[in-house]
Design a protein around this motif. Structure first.
Motif, PDB file in Angstrom:
ATOM      1  N   GLU A 156       4.714  -3.511   1.007  1.00 50.45           N
ATOM      2  CA  GLU A 156       5.880  -2.976   0.318  1.00 50.45           C
ATOM      3  C   GLU A 156       6.677  -2.061   1.241  1.00 50.45           C
ATOM      4  OE1 GLU A 156       2.464  -2.661  -2.843  1.00 50.45           O
ATOM      5  OE2 GLU A 156       2.760  -2.256  -0.711  1.00 50.45           O
ATOM      6  N   GLY A 161      10.651   2.540  -0.655  1.00 51.19           N
ATOM      7  CA  GLY A 161      10.527   3.705  -1.507  1.00 51.19           C
ATOM      8  C   GLY A 161      11.221   4.910  -0.894  1.00 51.19           C
ATOM      9  N   LEU A 199      13.171  -1.948  -3.728  1.00 51.77           N
ATOM     10  CA  LEU A 199      11.869  -2.140  -3.092  1.00 51.77           C
ATOM     11  C   LEU A 199      11.742  -3.586  -2.630  1.00 51.77           C
ATOM     12  CD1 LEU A 199       9.524  -0.252  -5.592  1.00 51.77           C
ATOM     13  CD2 LEU A 199      10.867   0.663  -3.690  1.00 51.77           C
ATOM     14  N   CYS A 229       8.840  -6.520  -1.016  1.00 49.33           N
ATOM     15  CA  CYS A 229       7.431  -6.861  -0.854  1.00 49.33           C
ATOM     16  C   CYS A 229       7.361  -8.144  -0.041  1.00 49.33           C
ATOM     17  CB  CYS A 229       6.757  -7.049  -2.202  1.00 49.33           C
ATOM     18  SG  CYS A 229       5.057  -7.671  -2.095  1.00 49.33           S
ATOM     19  N   TRP A 277       5.111  -6.396 -10.069  1.00 52.33           N
ATOM     20  CA  TRP A 277       5.272  -4.996  -9.640  1.00 52.33           C
ATOM     21  C   TRP A 277       4.595  -4.124 -10.691  1.00 52.33           C
ATOM     22  CZ3 TRP A 277       7.138  -3.299  -5.080  1.00 52.33           C
ATOM     23  CH2 TRP A 277       7.924  -4.158  -4.323  1.00 52.33           C
ATOM     24  N   TYR A 292       4.649   2.635  -6.377  1.00 49.59           N
ATOM     25  CA  TYR A 292       4.933   1.270  -6.824  1.00 49.59           C
ATOM     26  C   TYR A 292       4.151   0.295  -5.962  1.00 49.59           C
ATOM     27  CZ  TYR A 292       8.559   2.773 -10.010  1.00 49.59           C
ATOM     28  OH  TYR A 292       9.241   3.356 -11.080  1.00 49.59           O
ATOM     29  N   THR A 297       4.194   2.024  -2.367  1.00 50.42           N
ATOM     30  CA  THR A 297       5.278   2.808  -1.779  1.00 50.42           C
ATOM     31  C   THR A 297       5.724   3.843  -2.813  1.00 50.42           C
ATOM     32  OG1 THR A 297       7.441   2.668  -0.680  1.00 50.42           O
ATOM     33  CG2 THR A 297       7.085   1.171  -2.525  1.00 50.42           C
ATOM     34  N   VAL A 299       7.962   6.303  -4.910  1.00 51.94           N
ATOM     35  CA  VAL A 299       9.311   6.491  -5.429  1.00 51.94           C
ATOM     36  C   VAL A 299       9.333   7.819  -6.173  1.00 51.94           C
ATOM     37  CG1 VAL A 299      11.030   5.670  -7.076  1.00 51.94           C
ATOM     38  CG2 VAL A 299       9.826   4.036  -5.608  1.00 51.94           C
TER      39      VAL A 299
END
Length: 122
Positions: free
Chosen positions: A6, A9, A20, A22, A36, A94, A116, A118
């Motif tokens: 990921e 963020g 975001l 991935c 997610w 996340y 990541t 947030v």
């Protein structure tokens, strides 16, 4: 096994947006569903959104419907989560996940990224 990484963020003010990403590698064909999830401090990991690689069908938690959009780029083996109108309660780590079937439980997904952060400030 699928490897997931990921990115995207960060810190944003309430009402702002983040996207975001991935990136998936490895046996991606064995995991037709990408999800997610997020986990806030002291809380359980919760489902946010999911998408199928093939048909692109999307699914959302009620808490993010109308604000978040999940999409995929099959050529890049990458899934995105566009987050708009962010709220402080969206603050969490996340995680991207890969699985066989659509589900909202973390047990439905067998491969996970590292996560990541947030953070949404008020």
């Amino acid at each position: 096994q699928v490897q997931l990484v990921e990115s995207g963020g960060g810190l944003v003010q309430a009402g702002g947006s983040l996207r975001l990403s991935c990136a998936a590698s490895g046996r991606t064909f064995s995991s037709p569903v990408m999800g997610w999830f997020r986990q806030a401090p002291g809380k359980e990991r919760e489902f946010v959104a999911a998408i199928t690689w093939g048909g692109g069908g999307t699914y959302y938690a009620d808490s993010v419907k109308g604000r978040f959009t999940v999409s995929r780029d099959r050529a890049k083996n990458t899934v995105y989560l566009q987050m708009n109108s962010l709220k402080p309660e969206d603050t969490a780590v996340y995680y991207c996940a890969a699985g066989l079937v659509i589900g909202t439980r973390h047990e439905d997904f067998g491969s996970w990224g590292q996560g990541t952060q947030v953070t949404v400030s008020s």
